[in-house]
Design an enzyme around this catalytic site. Structure first.
Site, short mmCIF file in Angstrom:
data_model
loop_
_atom_site.label_atom_id
_atom_site.label_comp_id
_atom_site.label_asym_id
_atom_site.label_seq_id
_atom_site.Cartn_x
_atom_site.Cartn_y
_atom_site.Cartn_z
N GLY A 17 159.37 44.11 23.58
CA GLY A 17 159.77 43.34 24.87
C GLY A 17 161.05 42.68 24.59
NE ARG A 94 145.47 54.94 15.02
CZ ARG A 94 145.25 56.18 14.91
NH1 ARG A 94 144.05 56.73 14.41
NH2 ARG A 94 145.81 57.17 15.55
NE ARG A 100 144.19 59.91 19.23
CZ ARG A 100 145.39 59.55 19.06
NH1 ARG A 100 145.97 58.91 18.04
NH2 ARG A 100 146.05 59.57 20.09
CD GLN A 114 148.04 45.78 31.47
OE1 GLN A 114 148.75 46.89 31.37
NE2 GLN A 114 148.02 44.78 30.61
N GLY A 132 153.45 51.49 25.82
CA GLY A 132 152.03 51.15 24.81
C GLY A 132 151.21 52.20 24.50
CG ASN A 133 152.15 55.05 21.31
OD1 ASN A 133 152.19 55.84 22.20
ND2 ASN A 133 152.78 54.50 20.44
CG ASP A 161 158.44 61.74 21.89
OD1 ASP A 161 157.91 61.50 20.67
OD2 ASP A 161 157.88 60.94 22.75
NE ARG A 164 161.79 58.36 17.55
CZ ARG A 164 160.51 57.75 17.63
NH1 ARG A 164 159.56 58.62 17.99
NH2 ARG A 164 160.41 56.80 17.10
CG HIS A 189 154.91 58.81 22.64
ND1 HIS A 189 156.05 59.17 22.13
CD2 HIS A 189 154.43 57.62 22.01
CE1 HIS A 189 156.45 58.21 21.11
NE2 HIS A 189 155.44 57.09 21.30
P1 NDP Z 1 155.36 46.54 19.92
O1 NDP Z 1 156.28 45.73 20.94
O2 NDP Z 1 156.22 46.97 18.81
O3 NDP Z 1 154.73 47.80 20.39
C1 NDP Z 1 154.04 47.79 21.70
C2 NDP Z 1 153.42 48.91 22.12
O4 NDP Z 1 154.40 50.01 22.39
C3 NDP Z 1 152.64 49.34 21.11
O5 NDP Z 1 151.46 49.93 21.47
C4 NDP Z 1 153.22 50.65 20.19
O6 NDP Z 1 152.40 51.61 19.75
C5 NDP Z 1 154.01 51.20 21.52
N1 NDP Z 1 155.20 51.84 21.39
C6 NDP Z 1 155.33 53.24 21.79
N2 NDP Z 1 156.42 53.84 21.36
C7 NDP Z 1 156.87 52.94 20.32
C8 NDP Z 1 157.58 53.41 19.51
N3 NDP Z 1 158.41 54.21 19.38
N4 NDP Z 1 157.75 52.32 18.55
C9 NDP Z 1 157.08 51.26 18.36
N5 NDP Z 1 155.97 51.21 19.36
C10 NDP Z 1 156.06 51.78 20.14
O7 NDP Z 1 154.43 45.73 19.56
P2 NDP Z 1 154.04 44.15 19.13
O8 NDP Z 1 152.85 44.20 18.41
O9 NDP Z 1 155.39 43.67 18.76
O10 NDP Z 1 153.87 43.68 20.69
C11 NDP Z 1 152.88 43.75 21.44
C12 NDP Z 1 152.65 42.66 22.44
O11 NDP Z 1 151.92 43.10 23.30
C13 NDP Z 1 152.24 41.38 21.70
O12 NDP Z 1 152.73 40.18 22.02
C14 NDP Z 1 150.66 41.36 22.16
O13 NDP Z 1 150.32 40.11 22.57
C15 NDP Z 1 150.86 42.18 23.63
N6 NDP Z 1 149.77 42.48 24.30
C16 NDP Z 1 149.80 42.39 25.64
C17 NDP Z 1 148.71 42.81 26.44
C18 NDP Z 1 148.76 42.54 27.62
O14 NDP Z 1 149.78 41.93 28.09
N7 NDP Z 1 147.54 42.44 28.43
C19 NDP Z 1 147.60 43.43 26.03
C20 NDP Z 1 147.97 43.69 24.41
C21 NDP Z 1 148.79 43.33 23.68
P3 NDP Z 1 151.90 51.65 18.20
O15 NDP Z 1 150.81 51.21 18.08
O16 NDP Z 1 152.03 53.24 18.02
O17 NDP Z 1 153.19 50.96 17.40
#
Ligand code: NDP
Length: 327
Positions: A17, A94, A100, A114, A132-133, A161, A164, A189
């Site tokens: 974000g 995770r 998983r 959502q 989000g993954n 991907d 990359r 992905h």
């Molecule tokens: P990130 O912003 O780094 O990542 C967010 C998501 O994107 C993760 O699921 C991550 O997967 C995924 N993702 C996809 N591609 C990539 C990539 N290439 N590299 C990294 N991530 C990737 O996570 P943060 O923890 O910094 O932030 C997540 C935010 O989301 C938090 O602020 C949390 O509070 C919020 N959140 C909000 C929700 C909502 O709005 N309802 C619900 C849950 C969380 P991966 O797990 O593989 O890193």
């Protein structure tokens, strides 16, 4: 000047974000003439909401001329109200030792909620990108939870991907990324994705002929692209965020503004193309025009490619089966 459009972003206070919002607000996603209203969603807890306020303070301090409004939300039913675009970035990461299945079920619940909220309150033309993954399966869940919205408006991010793969191919062939056309990534992905340069060209020349090394393809290129996320975590101590945000911008920009005939990769619900069962959220080569994408058809799939496609499809079908009880 143009009427502002509404852009919802979830996980708005997270790493991705932080790398994403400033670029949306500066016009890099929807065009330098398109004002935007940001509708930002974070989990309702005090910590994330406070962090979100901080990000919004910084957005204010950029004084972006195109930023026509900004809202903080803790509930998707208000965050997605009338939204034209939704970038679903937030999801539960995770944790070590987490199965998983557990991850799928936690995120399944988030994306059902959502999807339902989008169904209830978003613009009827909302374009949705899930980052989000597990991104493909989360997008599939949201699509299934939003039956009144067009299914083709739900997409998953394969563009990272794709980018990359472009970079690796450019380095291998000594060409520029901007010169490479017709590259794609099939499937999920995840490390099972199949990055495919068989059709790619540089100034009309075949990339496959330039490389002419199936050993490199199978044993260097595909593992490098597939494990790139892990390599970045290892090097940086944090997951990739700026490159993920950049890919999200590329995905939305090309979807909305068009790819001018060029192939890009998007995760989209299958209509049965290439034997992928209907509704599986699968990375395909697409071209985009007028706010719509079209899957590139009629490509030949050789034995090696079929094997790779089957593998990534199987993983997606297993993920789908793992969330079937929630839907
Ligand atoms: P990130 O912003 O780094 O990542 C967010 C998501 O994107 C993760 O699921 C991550 O997967 C995924 N993702 C996809 N591609 C990539 C990539 N290439 N590299 C990294 N991530 C990737 O996570 P943060 O923890 O910094 O932030 C997540 C935010 O989301 C938090 O602020 C949390 O509070 C919020 N959140 C909000 C929700 C909502 O709005 N309802 C619900 C849950 C969380 P991966 O797990 O593989 O890193």
């Amino acid at each position: 000047s143009k009427k502002p459009v509404r852009v919802a972003v979830t996980g708005a206070a997270g790493q991705i974000g932080y790398a994403l919002l400033f670029r949306i607000a500066s016009g890099e996603m929807l065009g330098k003439d398109q004002p935007v209203i940001l509708q930002l969603l974070e989990v309702p807890a005090e910590g994330p909401q406070k962090a979100l306020k901080g990000v919004m303070m910084e957005l204010e301090d950029c004084a972006f001329p195109l930023l026509a409004g900004m809202e903080a939300h803790g509930d998707p039913m208000t965050a997605f109200k009338d939204t034209d675009y939704a970038l679903l970035v937030g999801s539960m990461p995770r944790k070590q030792g987490m199965e998983r299945a557990e991850l799928l079920s936690i995120n399944g619940k988030i994306f059902i909620g959502q999807g339902k909220a989008l169904d209830a309150v978003a613009s009827r033309n909302v374009k949705v990108l899930v980052v989000g993954n597990p991104a493909n399966t989360n997008a599939y869940i949201a699509m299934k939870s939003a039956p009144s919205l067009p299914r083709e408006n739900f997409t998953a991010m394969l563009r990272l991907d794709h980018n990359r793969a472009l970079s690796q191919v450019a380095a291998k062939t000594g060409t520029k990324v901007g010169e490479i056309e017709k590259l794609t990534v099939w499937g999920n992905h995840s490390p099972t994705m199949y990055a495919d340069y068989r059709f790619a060209t540089v100034n009309g020349k075949s990339v496959k002929d330039m490389i002419n090394d199936q050993e490199w393809n199978a044993n260097v290129f595909l593992p490098t692209v597939g494990k790139r996320g892990a390599a970045i975590i290892e090097a940086r101590g944090l997951s990739s965020a700026a490159s993920a945000a950049n890919a999200a911008i590329d995905h939305m920009r090309d979807w909305v503004l068009g790819s001018s005939g060029k192939w890009v990769t998007m995760g989209v619900p299958s209509n049965g193309e290439y034997g992928i069962p209907k509704d599986v959220m699968f990375g395909f080569p697409v071209t985009t025009q007028g706010g719509k994408y079209e899957i590139v058809k009629g490509l030949e799939i050789d034995a090696f490619s079929q094997e790779r496609i089957n593998k990534t499809l199987k993983e997606l079908q297993d993920e789908q089966a793992g969330v079937a009880h929630l839907l």
